[in-house]
Design an enzyme around this catalytic site. Structure first.
Site, PDB file in Angstrom:
ATOM      1  CG  ASP A  16       2.723   1.582   2.843  1.00 26.79           C
ATOM      2  OD1 ASP A  16       1.520   1.344   3.600  1.00 26.79           O
ATOM      3  OD2 ASP A  16       2.544   1.493   1.544  1.00 26.79           O
ATOM      4  CG  HIS A  71       1.908   3.069  -1.771  1.00 28.93           C
ATOM      5  ND1 HIS A  71       0.603   2.475  -1.224  1.00 28.93           N
ATOM      6  CD2 HIS A  71       1.086   3.881  -2.726  1.00 28.93           C
ATOM      7  CE1 HIS A  71      -0.445   2.982  -1.760  1.00 28.93           C
ATOM      8  NE2 HIS A  71      -0.293   3.890  -2.711  1.00 28.93           N
ATOM      9  CD  GLU A  76       3.351   0.222  -3.815  1.00 27.21           C
ATOM     10  OE1 GLU A  76       4.141   0.440  -2.838  1.00 27.21           O
ATOM     11  OE2 GLU A  76       2.581   0.051  -3.743  1.00 27.21           O
TER      12      GLU A  76
END
Length: 194
Positions: free
Chosen positions: A167, A39, A121
């Site tokens: 993303d 992400h 992330e």
């Protein structure tokens, strides 16, 4: 110089700063950890280096601190890992637990990707490239995870939630991941049932 990482039986990476998120639960008993989902995130959007991501993942985001936070401060979300622009690695949920990063999702016909995935992330956005330091940490982390779990696919959030998520975005270097792991499917183009 290549970064070396280690992991314990609970899925905690020793070299990561651990910031405990309350936003997790147990994986289903029959879940195999076979998917990594990449992400991007920045809080506030397009701004880097602040405490917003950690505050979001620990339910401490102040809705009055930024106009964007008013809409998201009540979300209960997390990821296993966050890699900062400087390559710093934080862990919010042990890998053996289910982090809440994917939302409504499906991979190779299998729903609820949180059940069988690890969420990473990268601090960033769809609008710009990630840093060399981030790729160094990401590659080391992916090497560790693929040696410890039966990871078969490495994909983006956009692959498991098409039309809903974009993303890690158009600037993510998928070739660098594919070159490291030629036997794994990446970006959803040649998926193996996971």
């Amino acid at each position: 110089m290549e970064t070396s990482l280690s992991i314990d039986r609970h899925g905690l990476v020793a070299e990561a700063e651990f910031v405990a998120s309350p936003n997790f639960d147990a994986r289903p008993a029959d879940a195999d950890i076979c998917l990594v989902v990449i992400h991007n995130i920045s809080l506030p959007p397009g701004e880097y280096g602040g405490p917003g991501i950690a505050q979001l993942f620990t339910n401490r985001l102040d809705p009055d601190e930024h106009p964007y936070y008013a809409d998201i401060h009540q979300l209960k979300v997390s990821a296993h890992f966050v890699i900062g622009r400087d390559g710093r690695l934080q862990q919010f949920v042990p890998c053996e637990a289910r982090a809440w990063h994917a939302g409504a999702s499906s991979w190779q016909g299998r729903e609820r990707c949180n059940d069988f995935s690890i969420g990473i992330e990268l601090e960033g956005s769809d609008a710009e490239a990630f840093t060399a330091a981030q790729y160094a940490t990401l590659h080391a982390l992916l090497r560790l995870l693929t040696s410890h779990y039966p990871i078969r696919d490495i994909v983006g959030h956009s692959d498991i939630a098409p039309g809903r998520k974009t993303d890690p975005g158009p600037h993510f270097d998928w070739a660098s991941v594919a070159n490291l792991f030629p036997n794994l499917a990446t970006t959803g183009k040649t998926g193996i049932n996971c």
